[in-house]
Design a protein around this motif. Structure first.
Motif, PDB file in Angstrom:
ATOM      1  N   SER A 177       0.840  -1.206   0.000  1.00 13.77           N
ATOM      2  CA  SER A 177       0.000   0.000   0.000  1.00 13.77           C
ATOM      3  C   SER A 177       0.871   1.251   0.000  1.00 13.77           C
ATOM      4  CB  SER A 177      -0.941  -0.011   1.209  1.00 13.77           C
ATOM      5  OG  SER A 177      -0.224   0.161   2.416  1.00 13.77           O
ATOM      6  N   PHE A 178       1.993   1.203   0.728  1.00 12.43           N
ATOM      7  CA  PHE A 178       2.928   2.331   0.713  1.00 12.43           C
ATOM      8  C   PHE A 178       3.539   2.509  -0.671  1.00 12.43           C
ATOM      9  CE2 PHE A 178       7.383   3.769   1.122  1.00 12.43           C
ATOM     10  CZ  PHE A 178       7.159   5.044   1.611  1.00 12.43           C
ATOM     11  N   ASP A 179       3.851   1.394  -1.323  1.00 12.60           N
ATOM     12  CA  ASP A 179       4.387   1.434  -2.687  1.00 12.60           C
ATOM     13  C   ASP A 179       3.403   2.106  -3.640  1.00 12.60           C
ATOM     14  OD1 ASP A 179       6.186   0.379  -4.968  1.00 12.60           O
ATOM     15  OD2 ASP A 179       4.234  -0.504  -5.438  1.00 12.60           O
ATOM     16  N   ARG A 180       2.115   1.764  -3.524  1.00 15.93           N
ATOM     17  CA  ARG A 180       1.086   2.381  -4.372  1.00 15.93           C
ATOM     18  C   ARG A 180       0.903   3.854  -4.012  1.00 15.93           C
ATOM     19  NH1 ARG A 180       1.221   1.103  -8.633  1.00 15.93           N
ATOM     20  NH2 ARG A 180       3.301   0.580  -7.874  1.00 15.93           N
ATOM     21  N   TYR A 181       1.062   4.177  -2.734  1.00 16.66           N
ATOM     22  CA  TYR A 181       0.962   5.580  -2.310  1.00 16.66           C
ATOM     23  C   TYR A 181       2.059   6.426  -2.957  1.00 16.66           C
ATOM     24  CZ  TYR A 181       2.082   9.584   0.640  1.00 16.66           C
ATOM     25  OH  TYR A 181       2.417  10.843   1.088  1.00 16.66           O
ATOM     26  N   VAL A 182       3.295   5.923  -2.914  1.00 17.81           N
ATOM     27  CA  VAL A 182       4.409   6.662  -3.514  1.00 17.81           C
ATOM     28  C   VAL A 182       4.223   6.771  -5.024  1.00 17.81           C
ATOM     29  CG1 VAL A 182       6.901   6.718  -3.873  1.00 17.81           C
ATOM     30  CG2 VAL A 182       5.980   5.956  -1.675  1.00 17.81           C
ATOM     31  N   ALA A 183       3.776   5.675  -5.666  1.00 17.41           N
ATOM     32  CA  ALA A 183       3.618   5.664  -7.123  1.00 17.41           C
ATOM     33  C   ALA A 183       2.563   6.652  -7.592  1.00 17.41           C
ATOM     34  CB  ALA A 183       3.256   4.256  -7.595  1.00 17.41           C
ATOM     35  N   ILE A 184       1.487   6.827  -6.847  1.00 15.74           N
ATOM     36  CA  ILE A 184       0.376   7.681  -7.276  1.00 15.74           C
ATOM     37  C   ILE A 184       0.494   9.090  -6.717  1.00 15.74           C
ATOM     38  CG2 ILE A 184      -2.138   8.012  -7.122  1.00 15.74           C
ATOM     39  CD1 ILE A 184      -2.423   4.987  -7.219  1.00 15.74           C
ATOM     40  N   CYS A 185       0.880   9.212  -5.459  1.00 15.29           N
ATOM     41  CA  CYS A 185       0.915  10.529  -4.815  1.00 15.29           C
ATOM     42  C   CYS A 185       2.247  11.254  -4.997  1.00 15.29           C
ATOM     43  CB  CYS A 185       0.607  10.390  -3.319  1.00 15.29           C
ATOM     44  SG  CYS A 185      -1.008   9.679  -2.964  1.00 15.29           S
ATOM     45  N   ASN A 186       3.315  10.528  -5.273  1.00 13.08           N
ATOM     46  CA  ASN A 186       4.627  11.155  -5.451  1.00 13.08           C
ATOM     47  C   ASN A 186       5.386  10.455  -6.574  1.00 13.08           C
ATOM     48  OD1 ASN A 186       6.787  12.824  -4.987  1.00 13.08           O
ATOM     49  ND2 ASN A 186       7.015  12.294  -2.832  1.00 13.08           N
ATOM     50  N   PRO A 187       4.817  10.448  -7.785  1.00 14.19           N
ATOM     51  CA  PRO A 187       5.390   9.648  -8.881  1.00 14.19           C
ATOM     52  C   PRO A 187       6.788  10.075  -9.315  1.00 14.19           C
ATOM     53  CG  PRO A 187       3.691  11.121  -9.703  1.00 14.19           C
ATOM     54  CD  PRO A 187       3.646  11.212  -8.219  1.00 14.19           C
ATOM     55  N   LEU A 188       7.120  11.356  -9.195  1.00 13.88           N
ATOM     56  CA  LEU A 188       8.424  11.841  -9.653  1.00 13.88           C
ATOM     57  C   LEU A 188       9.570  11.311  -8.791  1.00 13.88           C
ATOM     58  CD1 LEU A 188       7.535  15.566 -10.513  1.00 13.88           C
ATOM     59  CD2 LEU A 188       7.691  13.600 -12.056  1.00 13.88           C
ATOM     60  N   ARG A 189       9.279  10.985  -7.562  1.00 12.58           N
ATOM     61  CA  ARG A 189      10.319  10.477  -6.657  1.00 12.58           C
ATOM     62  C   ARG A 189      10.225   8.960  -6.464  1.00 12.58           C
ATOM     63  NH1 ARG A 189      10.573  13.336  -1.126  1.00 12.58           N
ATOM     64  NH2 ARG A 189      12.474  12.066  -1.092  1.00 12.58           N
ATOM     65  N   TYR A 190       9.351   8.321  -7.219  1.00  7.08           N
ATOM     66  CA  TYR A 190       9.107   6.887  -7.007  1.00  7.08           C
ATOM     67  C   TYR A 190      10.377   6.062  -7.190  1.00  7.08           C
ATOM     68  CZ  TYR A 190       7.131   2.215  -7.537  1.00  7.08           C
ATOM     69  OH  TYR A 190       6.856   0.877  -7.391  1.00  7.08           O
ATOM     70  N   THR A 191      11.093   6.258  -8.277  1.00  5.70           N
ATOM     71  CA  THR A 191      12.289   5.448  -8.553  1.00  5.70           C
ATOM     72  C   THR A 191      13.408   5.709  -7.545  1.00  5.70           C
ATOM     73  OG1 THR A 191      13.018   7.143 -10.132  1.00  5.70           O
ATOM     74  CG2 THR A 191      11.817   5.245 -11.015  1.00  5.70           C
ATOM     75  N   ILE A 204      12.877   6.545  -4.356  1.00  3.13           N
ATOM     76  CA  ILE A 204      12.462   6.030  -3.046  1.00  3.13           C
ATOM     77  C   ILE A 204      12.417   4.508  -3.048  1.00  3.13           C
ATOM     78  CG2 ILE A 204      10.576   5.933  -1.368  1.00  3.13           C
ATOM     79  CD1 ILE A 204       9.826   8.775  -2.163  1.00  3.13           C
ATOM     80  N   MET A 205      11.709   3.937  -4.014  1.00  4.61           N
ATOM     81  CA  MET A 205      11.531   2.482  -4.072  1.00  4.61           C
ATOM     82  C   MET A 205      12.649   1.844  -4.899  1.00  4.61           C
ATOM     83  SD  MET A 205       8.963   2.242  -2.141  1.00  4.61           S
ATOM     84  CE  MET A 205       8.688   0.478  -2.279  1.00  4.61           C
ATOM     85  N   THR A 206      13.861   1.921  -4.379  1.00  2.00           N
ATOM     86  CA  THR A 206      15.005   1.299  -5.040  1.00  2.00           C
ATOM     87  C   THR A 206      15.026  -0.201  -4.747  1.00  2.00           C
ATOM     88  OG1 THR A 206      16.423   1.715  -3.124  1.00  2.00           O
ATOM     89  CG2 THR A 206      16.321   3.433  -4.840  1.00  2.00           C
ATOM     90  N   ASN A 207      15.885  -0.918  -5.457  1.00  2.00           N
ATOM     91  CA  ASN A 207      16.001  -2.364  -5.224  1.00  2.00           C
ATOM     92  C   ASN A 207      16.427  -2.665  -3.786  1.00  2.00           C
ATOM     93  OD1 ASN A 207      15.308  -2.891  -7.885  1.00  2.00           O
ATOM     94  ND2 ASN A 207      17.430  -2.982  -8.590  1.00  2.00           N
TER      95      ASN A 207
END
Length: 323
Positions: free
Chosen positions: A127-141, A143-146
């Motif tokens: 759910s946090f992953d979906r939050y970052v992807a939708i609410c903060n898409p520019l910083r997604y890559t 934040i959600m690094t390998n």
């Protein structure tokens, strides 16, 4: 001498229980065969479906993203749950009941609890992953690094194995004597504690205290995440854009709803309001049918996974016809 000691123990109604007898579904022979066949088909389908998800995520480059990595971890958890429960359940159902050793019962309870706790935390991370992807898409890559995904997964697994070990050891120290019949499909927490001769207050206290980090906190994070997601989606001006944004998390929302509905129905609702049959059916939902439904939801509703399946089948077919 041992026989005399056993007679003395039985006279005092303190015969130590070394195994439990699981009743399963007490039905006619023809219905038992039908249930056995259904459970076997569900088990095989679940293993195949989740192995397919794990294989696709591992081999397909288009699925090397945080979301699909977490989905593959969910598949591992589902395989662990159903493998822990179903093989012995098949034996119990086919023979109209069956025994399980005290140690085997605790092992079954441990791995079931570990997998369910892990899934609670993993669904929270997703759910946090979906939050970052939708609410903060520019910083997604960024934040959600390998590395971040691996660390989050380890953090999800550690509480599952450690917390469950804590209360499993406590249950192992309880005294079980006299009646050893469990009117259930497998060794679940509630029916097992009902057979204890010693005081179970400490175990119940641990469960309720640990319920805060296991259930309350993850549920709160999921609700807050989806609140922000819904607000962000509704602020998108175009209908197409809103549909596209929400479709990326709809599968996860369905899985979360099914998982928490069964867990809350089984463990939060007072047990006195439930019949044994209802409790068994709810147990089947989260131990057998939820692991079966998860890969179906993610594969049937996900274009990337369907595309990867088609590409894999095409490669296999092409290589099969190679000279």
């Amino acid at each position: 001498m041992n026989y005399e000691n056993q007679r003395i123990s039985e006279a005092n109604n303190l015969t130590e229980v070394t195994e439990f007898f699981l009743l399963g579904f007490q039905v006619s022979h023809s219905l038992r065969i039908l249930l056995f066949s259904l459970f076997l088909v569900v088990y095989c389908g679940t293993i195949c479906g989740n192995l397919l998800i794990i294989t696709l995520v591992s081999t397909s480059k288009t699925l090397h993203t945080p979301m699909y990595f977490f989905i593959s971890q969910l598949s591992i958890s589902d395989i662990l749950v159903i493998t822990d429960i179903v093989p012995n359940m098949l034996h119990v159902q086919m023979n109209n009941g069956g025994t399980i050793t005290f140690t085997g019962c605790l092992i079954q309870l441990y791995f079931l609890g570990s997998s369910e706790i892990f899934e609670c935390y993993l669904l929270t991370v997703m759910s946090f992953d979906r939050y970052v992807a939708i609410c903060n898409p520019l910083r997604y890559t960024s934040i959600m690094t390998n590395t971040c995904c691996v660390i989050l997964t380890i953090i999800c697994w550690l509480p599952g194995f450690s917390i469950t070990l804590f209360y499993t050891i406590t249950i192992a120290k309880l005294n079980f004597c006299g009646l050893n019949i469990i009117d259930h499909l497998f060794c679940d927490l509630v029916p097992l504690l009902e057979l204890a001769c010693s005081e179970t207050f400490s175990v119940h206290l641990q469960i309720y205290v640990l319920g805060i980090p296991i259930v309350i906190i993850p549920t709160t994070i999921i609700v807050v995440s989806y609140t922000y997601i819904i607000i962000t989606v509704l602020s998108i001006p175009s209908i197409t854009g809103r549909h596209k944004a929400f479709s990326t998390c709809s599968s996860h929302l369905i899985v979360v709803s099914i998982f928490y509905w069964t867990i809350f129905s089984l463990y939060i609702i007072p047990q006195k309001s439930q019949t044994f049959s209802r409790s068994k059916i709810l147990s089947l939902l989260y131990t057998m049918f939820t692991p079966l439904i998860n890969p179906l939801i993610y594969s049937l509703r996900n274009k990337d996974i369907r595309k990867s399946v088609q590409e894999t089948l095409h490669k296999s077919f092409t290589c099969g016809n190679c000279p």
